[in-house]
Design an enzyme around this catalytic site. Sequence first.
Site, PDB file in Angstrom:
ATOM      1  N   LYS A   1       0.822  -1.210   0.000  1.00 26.32           N
ATOM      2  CA  LYS A   1       0.000   0.000   0.000  1.00 26.32           C
ATOM      3  C   LYS A   1       0.859   1.266   0.000  1.00 26.32           C
ATOM      4  O   LYS A   1       0.593   2.183  -0.755  1.00 26.32           O
ATOM      5  CB  LYS A   1      -0.945   0.017   1.210  1.00 26.32           C
ATOM      6  CG  LYS A   1      -1.986  -1.079   1.203  1.00 26.32           C
ATOM      7  CD  LYS A   1      -2.926  -0.996   2.394  1.00 26.32           C
ATOM      8  CE  LYS A   1      -2.246  -1.055   3.725  1.00 26.32           C
ATOM      9  NZ  LYS A   1      -1.650  -2.349   4.087  1.00 26.32           N
TER      10      LYS A   1
ATOM     11  N   ARG B   1     -10.430   0.324   8.646  1.00 21.48           N
ATOM     12  CA  ARG B   1     -10.111  -1.063   8.978  1.00 21.48           C
ATOM     13  C   ARG B   1     -11.301  -1.832   9.524  1.00 21.48           C
ATOM     14  O   ARG B   1     -11.193  -3.025   9.771  1.00 21.48           O
ATOM     15  CB  ARG B   1      -8.977  -1.104  10.005  1.00 21.48           C
ATOM     16  CG  ARG B   1      -7.676  -0.649   9.399  1.00 21.48           C
ATOM     17  CD  ARG B   1      -6.545  -0.854  10.348  1.00 21.48           C
ATOM     18  NE  ARG B   1      -5.311  -0.401   9.721  1.00 21.48           N
ATOM     19  CZ  ARG B   1      -4.127  -0.805  10.060  1.00 21.48           C
ATOM     20  NH1 ARG B   1      -3.974  -1.682  11.020  1.00 21.48           N
ATOM     21  NH2 ARG B   1      -3.056  -0.343   9.459  1.00 21.48           N
TER      22      ARG B   1
ATOM     23  N   ARG C   1      11.282  -6.001   5.215  1.00 23.16           N
ATOM     24  CA  ARG C   1      11.061  -4.619   5.647  1.00 23.16           C
ATOM     25  C   ARG C   1      11.533  -4.428   7.086  1.00 23.16           C
ATOM     26  O   ARG C   1      12.121  -3.403   7.430  1.00 23.16           O
ATOM     27  CB  ARG C   1       9.570  -4.267   5.518  1.00 23.16           C
ATOM     28  CG  ARG C   1       9.251  -2.831   5.887  1.00 23.16           C
ATOM     29  CD  ARG C   1       7.834  -2.460   5.562  1.00 23.16           C
ATOM     30  NE  ARG C   1       6.903  -2.939   6.568  1.00 23.16           N
ATOM     31  CZ  ARG C   1       5.582  -2.864   6.453  1.00 23.16           C
ATOM     32  NH1 ARG C   1       5.042  -2.350   5.365  1.00 23.16           N
ATOM     33  NH2 ARG C   1       4.802  -3.303   7.416  1.00 23.16           N
TER      34      ARG C   1
ATOM     35  N   ARG D   1      -1.124  -8.730  13.525  1.00 25.40           N
ATOM     36  CA  ARG D   1      -1.674  -7.753  12.576  1.00 25.40           C
ATOM     37  C   ARG D   1      -2.286  -8.441  11.357  1.00 25.40           C
ATOM     38  O   ARG D   1      -3.345  -8.026  10.880  1.00 25.40           O
ATOM     39  CB  ARG D   1      -0.580  -6.771  12.128  1.00 25.40           C
ATOM     40  CG  ARG D   1      -0.209  -5.784  13.216  1.00 25.40           C
ATOM     41  CD  ARG D   1       1.025  -4.962  12.870  1.00 25.40           C
ATOM     42  NE  ARG D   1       0.847  -4.234  11.643  1.00 25.40           N
ATOM     43  CZ  ARG D   1       1.795  -4.088  10.709  1.00 25.40           C
ATOM     44  NH1 ARG D   1       2.983  -4.637  10.865  1.00 25.40           N
ATOM     45  NH2 ARG D   1       1.564  -3.395   9.629  1.00 25.40           N
TER      46      ARG D   1
END
Length: 189
Positions: A14, A89, A128, A145
């Site tokens: 994203k 969300r 990442r 998550r």
Amino acid sequence: MLNLVLFGPPGAGKGTQSEKLIEKYQLVHISTGDIFRSHIKNQTELGQQVSQIIAEGNLVPDSITIAMLEEEIKKNPGAKGFIFDGFPRTVAQAEALDKFLVSIGQRITGVVALDVTEEELTQRIAKRQEISGRADDAADKLKKRIEEYFQKTIHVLPYYEAQGKLSKVNGIGDIETVFESLTAIIDQY
């Protein structure tokens, strides 16, 4: 105005795709993650609350998120549009966003979901995490998550699908190929 929601689980790309879309369409990027990190970095009272919540791998409560989001939109009265990254969300957040946008004469133009497998997400975020050291990318927090996304967040898609605003894009592959798929959809708006 062009108001887009870029949707996908943690690590779907994203942020990367948002940067490219912002440049192409001159949109204002609203990333709840960036807003939270800014408050945390500046050690605001809100930032301290958010820091604790995120460090535990939990989602920030709607009331805090929505208030911060409205503040960001109001800071950009001359914007050509917004791209919402990491928000909404939950269906409650989507409803609150719609209500707020209507109150200022706007609406969500379209929602594009990046489809990425859980295996790919895990690999991407591991890379990442090595580079950024983000606390929310640690293996235990990441698992929470991703589970949160697939248990709760994914239920936002039918909300937008019912409005005829949802499109899906394969988020696995070359960054440019994914971007071309996104722009082919957005150009239709």
